[in-house]
Design an enzyme around this catalytic site. Sequence first.
Site, short mmCIF file in Angstrom:
data_model
loop_
_atom_site.label_atom_id
_atom_site.label_comp_id
_atom_site.label_asym_id
_atom_site.label_seq_id
_atom_site.Cartn_x
_atom_site.Cartn_y
_atom_site.Cartn_z
N ASN A 79 4.62 4.36 3.82
CA ASN A 79 4.20 2.85 3.30
C ASN A 79 5.40 2.50 2.38
O ASN A 79 5.32 3.17 1.15
CB ASN A 79 2.90 2.76 2.77
CG ASN A 79 2.74 1.39 2.03
OD1 ASN A 79 3.71 0.49 2.25
ND2 ASN A 79 1.65 1.12 1.47
N LEU A 80 6.69 2.07 2.51
CA LEU A 80 7.71 1.96 1.72
C LEU A 80 7.37 0.65 0.58
O LEU A 80 8.29 0.35 -0.30
CB LEU A 80 9.11 1.51 2.52
CG LEU A 80 9.16 2.30 3.71
CD1 LEU A 80 10.45 2.14 4.38
CD2 LEU A 80 9.39 3.99 3.11
N LYS A 81 6.28 0.04 0.66
CA LYS A 81 6.02 -0.99 -0.37
C LYS A 81 7.25 -2.09 -0.58
O LYS A 81 7.72 -2.36 0.48
CB LYS A 81 5.37 -0.36 -1.41
CG LYS A 81 4.04 0.69 -1.16
CD LYS A 81 3.57 1.18 -2.42
CE LYS A 81 2.24 2.11 -1.97
NZ LYS A 81 1.52 2.64 -3.03
N HIS A 119 -4.84 -2.72 2.65
CA HIS A 119 -4.26 -1.58 1.48
C HIS A 119 -4.84 -1.98 0.12
O HIS A 119 -4.92 -3.18 -0.20
CB HIS A 119 -2.77 -1.46 1.50
CG HIS A 119 -2.30 -0.46 0.62
ND1 HIS A 119 -2.03 -0.49 -0.87
CD2 HIS A 119 -1.83 0.56 0.85
CE1 HIS A 119 -1.54 0.37 -1.26
NE2 HIS A 119 -1.47 1.35 -0.23
N GLU A 165 -7.50 6.20 0.96
CA GLU A 165 -6.68 6.08 -0.08
C GLU A 165 -7.70 5.91 -1.34
O GLU A 165 -7.74 4.70 -1.81
CB GLU A 165 -5.56 5.20 0.13
CG GLU A 165 -4.80 5.28 1.32
CD GLU A 165 -3.43 4.76 0.96
OE1 GLU A 165 -2.41 5.57 1.09
OE2 GLU A 165 -3.17 3.73 0.94
N GLY A 188 -0.06 6.45 -6.61
CA GLY A 188 0.96 6.19 -7.33
C GLY A 188 0.76 6.93 -8.62
O GLY A 188 1.43 6.67 -9.84
N SER A 237 -0.86 10.00 -3.85
CA SER A 237 -0.11 10.96 -4.38
C SER A 237 0.21 12.29 -3.41
O SER A 237 0.03 13.41 -4.17
CB SER A 237 -0.80 11.42 -5.77
OG SER A 237 -0.52 10.16 -6.58
#
Length: 233
Positions: free
Chosen positions: A6-8, A88, A157, A163, A193
Amino acid sequence: MIIAANLKTNLTRAETGVYVEELESYMKAHDISQEVLVFPATSSLNEHNGEVIIGAQNAYPTNSGAFTGEIGLDHLNEFSIKTILIGHSERRHILGETQVELVKKFNFYKEQGFKIVYCVGEPLEKREAGKTQMMEYIGAQYEGIDTAYENLIIAYEPVWAIGTGLTPTLEDIQAIHTDLKEKSHAPLLYGGSVKVNNAKEVLELQNVDGILVGSAALYAEHFCSMIQFAQDI
Ligand code: 13P
């Protein structure tokens, strides 16, 4: 296994193009047979012919219309995109998407036969409130979702692990994945993470069918190492 990035809100379209090509050449050179998904930022979406599956991080449940700032099915079709991330925690908590809205999105893209990566996970206070409350909270995120949908992938998640460099223990990940598998037999990814130094042990756990990686996936080299771990298991 399923290895997803997931490159956000990172990597421009040009950078994403280079990134995806790096993955493609690694996968070709190392005979990778794992399912590799990449979710670029919306403006970095592009047509892609190769092994890597490109998905959208978000889209509105519409073909087109008056939804300022959103994209719809027409925009995804332009680039032959048939995969989407829904639910998400950043969309739930920062953008305020409700379960009702997520279900609409889920049903719309399910109708279109999309591969859907649907995310669930609890914030820290729910985890600290004990297992019953935590599972109730996560259970509510399954409400209205067709858990038997054939193109469904679920990603667990924990919000507090995203993060932050924090992760549940391996025992905790395995225990919760085992519980969540009772709600749906869909492939179940762990996210939060995941880095090169812990990806292998997470991937080796029972009931973990893959990983959804954020920050560590921004480096193609790191992400390729994780793909390789999955290949070697
Ligand atoms: P990090 O890997 O940066 O914790 O992000 C995880 C995530 O949100 C993937 O969707």
